[in-house]
Write a protein that holds these residues in place. Structure first.
Motif, PDB file in Angstrom:
ATOM      1  N   MET A 140       0.244  -3.009   6.558  1.00 15.11           N
ATOM      2  CA  MET A 140      -0.260  -2.787   5.357  1.00 15.11           C
ATOM      3  C   MET A 140      -0.134  -1.659   5.005  1.00 15.11           C
ATOM      4  N   ASP A 141       0.077  -0.607   5.753  1.00 15.66           N
ATOM      5  CA  ASP A 141       0.896   0.704   5.556  1.00 15.66           C
ATOM      6  C   ASP A 141       1.959   0.863   5.031  1.00 15.66           C
ATOM      7  N   PRO A 189      -0.890  -3.785  13.170  1.00 18.18           N
ATOM      8  CA  PRO A 189      -1.201  -2.585  12.660  1.00 18.18           C
ATOM      9  C   PRO A 189       0.169  -2.059  11.966  1.00 18.18           C
ATOM     10  N   SER A 246     -10.154  -4.572   8.955  1.00 19.18           N
ATOM     11  CA  SER A 246      -8.855  -4.932   9.628  1.00 19.18           C
ATOM     12  C   SER A 246      -9.135  -5.931  10.949  1.00 19.18           C
ATOM     13  N   TYR A 251     -12.945  -1.385   3.954  1.00 20.00           N
ATOM     14  CA  TYR A 251     -11.664  -2.105   4.354  1.00 20.00           C
ATOM     15  C   TYR A 251     -11.727  -2.527   5.783  1.00 20.00           C
ATOM     16  N   ARG A 275     -14.043   2.201   7.016  1.00 22.73           N
ATOM     17  CA  ARG A 275     -12.985   1.445   7.764  1.00 22.73           C
ATOM     18  C   ARG A 275     -13.510   0.638   8.830  1.00 22.73           C
ATOM     19  N   GLY A 303      -2.239   0.093   2.732  1.00 25.07           N
ATOM     20  CA  GLY A 303      -3.339   0.645   3.870  1.00 25.07           C
ATOM     21  C   GLY A 303      -4.342   1.237   3.645  1.00 25.07           C
ATOM     22  N   TYR A 304      -5.265   1.526   4.524  1.00 23.92           N
ATOM     23  CA  TYR A 304      -6.576   2.060   4.068  1.00 23.92           C
ATOM     24  C   TYR A 304      -6.531   3.538   3.615  1.00 23.92           C
TER      25      TYR A 304
END
Length: 409
Positions: A114-115, A111, A135, A133, A207, A120-121
């Protein structure tokens, strides 16, 4: 060299997910397995890898001809590989272009990663509210363990599975294959399908969040619920079933086999074994047999060695009693049922593969394209999917923004 790069054979036009575009940013097993199942069903999957490649490429035995590791081959067929250095802005811009053409993104970073990359989402769903999306994490997106690293062995321990595997009173023992990752990958695949159905009905993206921990908890639902009902913490039962007295591993005169005698088959079972001790009151009911399981198996361990495994299996199956041989992988792959089902196949390049666990109208995977080498289709994907022209592709390659194989397979 680039002209020799091979792409998977296109899926059949009637494949369930034909036309669906998937961007696979996963590494290891869980995320890539989810993306492979989507590809098996006909989706077009682009796998984005770092310069060193997916770390799962080094796991397992390597094929001498291609250099591909067995674990990577097992969960990455039917994909095209694009190799990018995502620490560089232009590489991340390529991913954004690919997302613009994609229906589904699958990622399996911890977590926050990607942000931090701007992938990210929240960012990507603003660009496309219909984006799905997915994860896949070890412990989930939030919580005290969210940022901790995870592996299958560690998750089998943390997730309680090792506590119920092994001999009574012995050391905890892991299951001898990758359990949590494969479960999470299958669950991620299911979650994506549900999200696609929701998008079709409601017009919105989703998500999808799947963790190895949640997958192991769900996998062990029967044992967990039983503990909560009984108040008794289960222990490793060895080869004895914790709920059925006459269920476990037996030894015939020439090998091992397994039995599972449900209560309504007890009398036929007793007649087949024809041992007076089994007719005693202490074994009269299922509750009695479970309470006296050790004594019951002492009797069974005296009777079963008197006949070969095949004879026991024939007699027990004729009465409808659950039983079967204990097979190693070599015997399993020769098993008439496995051969009949065609469950083990060959990829287009000749490497082995296990078909999907589901069949639609008798058909499993829609195709069996090879797993790619690192960056095998980098040029192709940059040009055809990301709209990068030839001179820019050369610059990307020379500046280490993108990579292609040093040699063709």
């Amino acid at each position: 060299m680039s002209s020799e790069a091979q792409s998977p054979t296109p899926p059949r036009a009637d494949a369930p997910l034909a036309g669906l575009r998937v961007l696979d940013l996963g590494q290891g097993v869980a995320g890539p397995y989810a993306a492979q199942l989507l590809a098996d069903a006909g989706a077009e999957v682009v796998k984005v890898e770092p310069p060193r490649g997916d770390w799962a490429r080094t796991l397992g035995n390597k094929d001498g001809a291609t250099g591909l590791g067995s674990t990577f081959v097992a969960v990455n067929r039917n994909k095209r590989s694009l190799c990018l250095d995502l620490t560089k802005p232009e590489a991340r811009e390529v991913v954004h272009r690919l997302v613009d053409r994609s229906d589904v993104v699958v990622e399996s970073f911890r977590p926050g990663v990607m942000d931090r990359l701007g992938l990210g989402y929240d960012v990507l769903s603003q660009k496309d509210p219909r984006l799905i999306y997915c994860s896949v994490t070890g412990f989930g997106a939030t919580g005290p363990m969210a940022g901790a690293p995870a592996s299958d062995s560690m998750m089998q321990a943390y997730g309680g599975l090792m506590s119920i595997v092994g001999e009574p009173g012995g050391a905890p023992m892991r299951v001898g294959t990758v359990v949590s990752d494969m479960l999470a990958g299958a669950n991620a695949f299911s979650g994506v399908l549900l999200a696609l159905l929701r998008r079709d009905r409601q017009g919105v993206g989703t998500r999808v969040e799947v963790s190895l921990l949640d997958s192991l908890l769900a996998f062990q639902s029967t044992g967990i619920v039983d503990m909560l009902v009984s108040g008794t913490v289960p222990q490793a039962p060895g080869n004895r079933h914790p709920l059925i007295g006459a269920s476990g591993v037996a030894r015939g005169s020439d090998g091992w086999f397994t039995i599972g005698v449900f209560d309504h088959y007890w009398q036929p079972f007793v007649e087949i074994l024809d041992a007076d001790a089994l007719r005693e009151e202490r074994f009269a009911t299922g509750v009695d047999r479970l309470a006296h399981q050790a004594e019951l198996w002492k009797v069974l361990d005296e009777v079963f060695p008197t006949r070969p495994v095949a004879e026991w299996i024939d007699a027990l199956r004729a009465a409808g009693i659950v039983c079967g041989p204990i097979q190693d992988y070599e015997a399993l792959l020769r098993d008439p049922q496995v051969v009949h089902a065609g469950s083990v196949r060959r990829l287009e390049g000749g490497l082995p593969a296990v078909d999907t666990p589901f069949r639609l109208d008798g058909v499993g995977a829609a195709r069996f394209g090879d797993a790619p080498t690192v960056g095998e289709q980098t040029r192709e994907v940059l040009a055809e999917e990301a709209g990068v022209d030839g001179s820019e592709i050369e610059r990307y390659l020379s500046e280490g923004i993108a990579f292609e194989p040093s040699s063709s397979r």
